[in-house]
Design an enzyme around this catalytic site. Sequence first.
Site, mmCIF file in Angstrom:
data_model
loop_
_atom_site.group_PDB
_atom_site.id
_atom_site.type_symbol
_atom_site.label_atom_id
_atom_site.label_comp_id
_atom_site.label_asym_id
_atom_site.label_seq_id
_atom_site.Cartn_x
_atom_site.Cartn_y
_atom_site.Cartn_z
ATOM 1 N N TYR A 95 0.829 -1.201 0.000
ATOM 2 C CA TYR A 95 0.000 0.000 0.000
ATOM 3 C C TYR A 95 0.866 1.254 0.000
ATOM 4 O O TYR A 95 0.632 2.185 -0.770
ATOM 5 C CB TYR A 95 -0.937 0.002 1.206
ATOM 6 C CG TYR A 95 -1.914 1.155 1.201
ATOM 7 C CD1 TYR A 95 -3.039 1.125 0.384
ATOM 8 C CD2 TYR A 95 -1.708 2.279 2.006
ATOM 9 C CE1 TYR A 95 -3.935 2.189 0.372
ATOM 10 C CE2 TYR A 95 -2.604 3.334 1.999
ATOM 11 C CZ TYR A 95 -3.711 3.289 1.181
ATOM 12 O OH TYR A 95 -4.602 4.336 1.163
ATOM 13 N N THR B 279 -13.561 7.591 7.982
ATOM 14 C CA THR B 279 -14.451 7.189 6.898
ATOM 15 C C THR B 279 -14.740 5.702 7.057
ATOM 16 O O THR B 279 -14.311 5.072 8.024
ATOM 17 C CB THR B 279 -13.817 7.412 5.501
ATOM 18 O OG1 THR B 279 -12.729 6.490 5.334
ATOM 19 C CG2 THR B 279 -13.309 8.836 5.327
#
Length: 269
Positions: A149, A184
């Site tokens: 990532y 989120t």
Amino acid sequence: MSSCLVTGGTSGIGREFVTQLAARGDDVIIAARDADRMAAIKAEIEPRYGVSVETIHADLAVRSDVDIVAARLEDTARPVDLLVNNAGFGLHAKILDPQGLALQERAFDVMCKAVLILSAAAGRAMSARGHGGIINVASSSAWINTGNYSAIKAWVLTFTEGLANELHGSGVKVEALCPGWVHTEFHERAHVTATRLPEIVWTDAATVVRESLEDLHRGKVVSVPTARWKAAIAVAGTAPRSTMRWLSRNLTSSRDKIDVPTPGQAGER
């Protein structure tokens, strides 16, 4: 009134981009996988803000779907003034895990290859008109070493800076948005809980998007929302690489990992 295209605009940072762009009077195009969510957002946003919401059902891991979005960006009859390459998902599969290879490949397709293709399409169309903007959502992870990532987000950052150089003087503004931890659905969809992280590291999506749009207007190529994350990145940028590897190992071990998501479970921002 401008027209803005947001990938992965059905949740999280992408959803906040849709809201803030519509609130300032811009028409919005959402490209995402969740057709039901897009329809619900369209039904909510259009009457609230008096703008048009267009939807494109697309999986950005599928090249033919990416080409459809690229063609929309290069449609001279319906110009797009701002592209937000936001689609992505958490990637916590181990690099050496053979069961995670399909997820790693999907991550490259969505967060690298699609960003390349769509940025190029937007850049061509916008530079021909002499104006426009491209925001590629990278991450503060670009400065650390949390597996693939971080590598992907470091690519997005470097790619965006290179694109900004190529488009310099064209009238097209280019930005790499590098937020820290944002409240989120992102981490839940990646099957990662972050309850051990102190509240001070968190930022809300509204602040991230607001500062991103302000930075784009000012022509800032790298946007790091909030003063505390600017300070953190300043330190990370000057620290020895060995220190950042040590920090990354400790950050990774502090997270509560539940399960490695399969490609079908990985969620867009």
